[in-house]
Design an enzyme around this catalytic site. Structure first.
Site, short mmCIF file in Angstrom:
data_model
loop_
_atom_site.label_atom_id
_atom_site.label_comp_id
_atom_site.label_asym_id
_atom_site.label_seq_id
_atom_site.Cartn_x
_atom_site.Cartn_y
_atom_site.Cartn_z
CG ASP A 1 -1.74 -1.26 1.35
OD1 ASP A 1 -1.31 -2.32 0.86
OD2 ASP A 1 -2.82 -1.19 1.95
CG HIS B 1 -2.74 4.31 2.05
ND1 HIS B 1 -4.04 4.41 1.62
CD2 HIS B 1 -2.63 3.09 2.68
CE1 HIS B 1 -4.70 3.30 1.97
NE2 HIS B 1 -3.88 2.49 2.59
CG ASP C 1 -5.57 0.33 0.01
OD1 ASP C 1 -6.57 0.25 -0.74
OD2 ASP C 1 -5.62 0.04 1.22
CG ASN D 1 -9.57 -1.29 1.56
OD1 ASN D 1 -8.37 -1.44 1.30
ND2 ASN D 1 -9.97 -0.70 2.67
CG HIS D 2 -8.30 2.98 1.11
ND1 HIS D 2 -8.75 3.97 1.94
CD2 HIS D 2 -7.88 1.97 1.93
CE1 HIS D 2 -8.61 3.61 3.20
NE2 HIS D 2 -8.08 2.39 3.22
CG HIS E 1 -5.96 -4.37 -1.15
ND1 HIS E 1 -4.78 -3.66 -1.12
CD2 HIS E 1 -6.70 -3.91 -0.09
CE1 HIS E 1 -4.80 -2.81 -0.11
NE2 HIS E 1 -5.95 -2.94 0.53
CG HIS F 1 -10.72 -25.16 0.20
ND1 HIS F 1 -12.02 -25.01 0.68
CD2 HIS F 1 -10.85 -25.79 -0.99
CE1 HIS F 1 -12.86 -25.55 -0.18
NE2 HIS F 1 -12.18 -26.03 -1.21
#
Length: 376
Positions: free
Chosen positions: A55, A57, A91, A126-127, A226, A288
């Site tokens: 990230d 930022h 991000d 997510n950002h 992410h 998995h």
């Protein structure tokens, strides 16, 4: 020939000039010509050298430190990575005031790398998704200022294009955006509106930059995301995830499933494998998920700050690379992950004295991490 006739005969050239003028005014970068056609694929074979960066930022200085640490840019901030592949796991946005400058800088490197056989792959975190949704709760005031500056120059560019009869009249970028917002101070309203204009679906910045990001990615034996990928995400289809997120950002789809990008178990929000306490990671679920992706040996993710630096969990199947390097986070020292045919996995760190007792990324003796100095 008068200026009006010249404009009519050369509308595309004029438009390109205006776009270049706006780009440089915003980013102080002249972008090279893009590769043709642009590449958008979910899976790549293993390159000779792969660099993964966490990230960023909104901190351009730290971003360049990380890239220089990996030997991907030179002292003039030009691509020097040759045929290397770089993956930035999302991000770029929020928490800092140089978000657009990073987006432009990474775009420049994408174009420079492509010309010499290299590859720069950027991803949605997510950002990025939050910003497309208009969720700016992590936006720094300086980030609003940067987008207001962009909007001012973009509007100037649109007004210049309106002078040319040979061009379609640009739409008002603020069309449909309110002039006030509950709970938003008046001093931030203009920046708020500019950010919505830029980042909403079909917005100029979202369409130009974020729509080109991958949301899930496989490079050789490494799966990049992410937050994390669960078995049902794989069953849904990794290419399908990328396509649906891209189509939502470009406005081709009205919505995208919250299970893909908004819920706590979505690919950009999941923390099951990145919990800083390695023992709390769901290794069984991770194994998995990896087993359902042919050839996958590890998942590499950002999202959760690792205060001790890049590390591994679940027998090296989860590699966590968000070191919180931005000043808007914990101002951590830059570290990057290197995967190469010759040396396997290594952490390249800017720490002047590396903690030799650190055993969180277990590798064969001959593949020990190495300390590196980074130019500051």
């Amino acid at each position: 020939m008068d200026a009006d006739n010249t404009c009519k005969s050369l509308p595309n050239l004029y438009s390109s000039f205006v776009d270049t003028f706006v780009d440089f005014s915003v980013s102080e970068i002249f972008l090279p010509d893009p590769p043709s056609p642009p590449v958008f694929q979910t899976s790549y074979p293993s390159p000779n050298r792969l660099i993964a960066i966490g990230d960023l930022h909104g901190d351009l200085h730290k971003s360049k430190q990380a890239l220089r640490l990996a030997g991907l840019i030179d002292s003039q901030d030009q691509w020097s990575g040759g045929s290397s592949t770089l993956v930035q796991v999302g991000d770029v946005l929020d928490r800092g005031g140089q978000e657009l400058k990073i987006l432009y800088f990474l775009e420049k490197l994408k174009r420079q790398a492509a010309k010499v056989g290299g590859n720069v792959i950027t991803m949605n975190g997510n950002h990025e998704i939050m910003n497309v949704y208009g969720d700016f709760w992590c936006t720094h005031p300086s980030g609003l200022d940067e987008f207001q500056n962009w909007a001012d120059w973009f509007t100037i560019g649109n007004n210049m294009k309106r002078l040319c009869d040979g061009l379609e009249k640009p739409k008002d970028i603020y069309d449909g955006i309110p002039t006030s917002f509950p709970g938003v101070k008046e001093e931030y309203v203009n920046g708020f509106r500019a950010r919505i204009a830029a980042m909403r679906p079909q917005g100029p910045i979202a369409s130009r930059f974020l729509s080109k990001n991958m949301t899930v990615l496989v490079v050789g034996e490494s799966v990049f995301v992410h937050g994390g990928i669960l078995p049902h995400h794989v069953a849904y289809g990794l290419e399908r995830i990328n396509e649906e997120v891209r189509d939502w950002i470009t406005g081709l789809k009205e919505t995208v499933s919250s299970d893909l990008v908004k819920s706590g178990s979505s690919v950009v929000w999941l923390r099951k494998f990145s919990n800083e306490v390695a023992e709390d990671c769901d290794c069984s679920m991770l194994e998995h998920a990896l087993a359902t992706i042919p050839g996958a040996r590890r998942m590499i993710m950002g999202h959760t700050i690792q205060k001790g630096g890049i590390n591994a969990a679940c027998n090296n199947k989860a590699i966590r690379i968000d070191v919180g390097m931005s000043k808007g986070c914990i101002d951590g020292l830059p570290e990057v992950l290197e995967i190469s045919e010759d040396s396997g996995l290594r952490i390249l760190t800017s720490k002047s004295v590396y903690d030799q007792n650190r055993q969180d990324l277990m590798m064969p003796k001959q593949h020990e991490t190495r300390p590196m100095q980074v130019e500051v």
